[in-house]
Design an enzyme around this catalytic site. Sequence first.
Site, PDB file in Angstrom:
ATOM      1  N   GLY A  69       0.834  -1.197   0.000  1.00  0.00           N
ATOM      2  CA  GLY A  69       0.000   0.000   0.000  1.00  0.00           C
ATOM      3  C   GLY A  69       0.869   1.248   0.000  1.00  0.00           C
ATOM      4  N   GLN A  71       1.455   3.399   2.174  1.00  0.00           N
ATOM      5  CA  GLN A  71       2.267   3.557   3.388  1.00  0.00           C
ATOM      6  C   GLN A  71       2.820   2.218   3.860  1.00  0.00           C
ATOM      7  OE1 GLN A  71       3.551   6.047   5.062  1.00  0.00           O
ATOM      8  NE2 GLN A  71       2.715   7.561   3.666  1.00  0.00           N
ATOM      9  N   SER A  72       3.152   1.342   2.926  1.00  0.00           N
ATOM     10  CA  SER A  72       3.667   0.024   3.281  1.00  0.00           C
ATOM     11  C   SER A  72       4.947   0.115   4.118  1.00  0.00           C
ATOM     12  CB  SER A  72       3.958  -0.762   1.994  1.00  0.00           C
ATOM     13  OG  SER A  72       4.724  -1.913   2.284  1.00  0.00           O
ATOM     14  N   ASN A  73       4.911  -0.470   5.303  1.00  0.00           N
ATOM     15  CA  ASN A  73       6.135  -0.560   6.111  1.00  0.00           C
ATOM     16  C   ASN A  73       7.118  -1.555   5.491  1.00  0.00           C
ATOM     17  OD1 ASN A  73       5.237   1.156   8.348  1.00  0.00           O
ATOM     18  ND2 ASN A  73       3.750  -0.486   8.724  1.00  0.00           N
ATOM     19  N   ALA A  75       7.570  -2.042   2.338  1.00  0.00           N
ATOM     20  CA  ALA A  75       8.276  -1.361   1.245  1.00  0.00           C
ATOM     21  C   ALA A  75       9.430  -0.528   1.811  1.00  0.00           C
ATOM     22  CB  ALA A  75       7.296  -0.485   0.456  1.00  0.00           C
TER      23      ALA A  75
END
Length: 316
Positions: A69, A71-73, A75
């Site tokens: 997403g 705000q993917s952590n 990523a």
Amino acid sequence: MTPLTLSHWPTPLDPAPRLAAALGLGAGDLAVKRDDLTDFGGGNKVRKLEHLVADARSAGATVLVTSGGAQSNHARMTAAAAARCGLGAVLVLGGTPTAEHPGNLALEELLGARVVAAGDVDGDELDHRVAEVAEQLRAEGQVPAVLPLGGSSPTGARAYLACAAELAEQAPDAAHVVVAVGSGGTMAGLVAGLGADRVLGVDTAAVPDPTERVAGLVAALGHSPGPLRLRRDQAGDGYGVLTPAAMAAMRTAARTEGLLLDPVYTAKALAGLAAAVADGSIRPGERTVFLHTGGLPGLFGHPVARELAAELLAHA
Ligand SMILES: *Cc1c(COP(=O)(O)O)cnc(C)c1O
């Protein structure tokens, strides 16, 4: 494959007597497993990346490609692992990444990652975009390694066997280990290591089929899952959308222990723990571990951050 070491282990297990009391547990009943205190800005994806990036390197990868997403952590931590290992990183992000909500995006710029904005697409379309990006990279002479959404392949999930082993040492009598469920690998590794009856997952609506995902990963780790304890009552209006219970959980953790949760995962997980105490599935006297899986940078990429600041300043 021998995993890389990308952080410091074991993570601490901290007592949380004031939070325990606020939840209606005995002061000595609750401890917090601090997987938020890892390198790369903190969070559970570091354990998975130790395994996933080891595989990628042995396959000769020059660039890591993953998805998530806005705000993917996962990523953000993939970008950090890539930097640590001298690899490139391309992050294919769904949803609406915007500079209005910087959070993890600000860190991804510092870490030197490239972002591909995939728009509001479903999981299959996101996978398709990832495959396209990997193909382009190959055409440019690079060797991409595609890491799964949330790092939750069997290889990634296997990493949480190590956390289960730490907990077996640190809290051998724990009856309940409470954890947020996104792509499912974290819960699956814990279930494989500790048994299904000791792990309470709280779904965050990151994937449509969390039970099937977790069960599939547990099976892939060579264990028969048995009935999973997976609460789906905290998802609210969906992934990333705060609920009143999650908001209350964030404030309670902060105001009782100075413990900072994120709005997408750990706030809902603690709300699930509170609901479990309220409905009697966790009772006073039963030793309980709350697994803090990190994600704090995401707070600064979530609309609630501005609301909290406004709320504070309204009383200044
Ligand atoms: C990804 C994530 C989770 C969920 O872990 P999964 O293994 O994907 O289920 C929980 N908390 C935080 C902060 C995360 O970033």
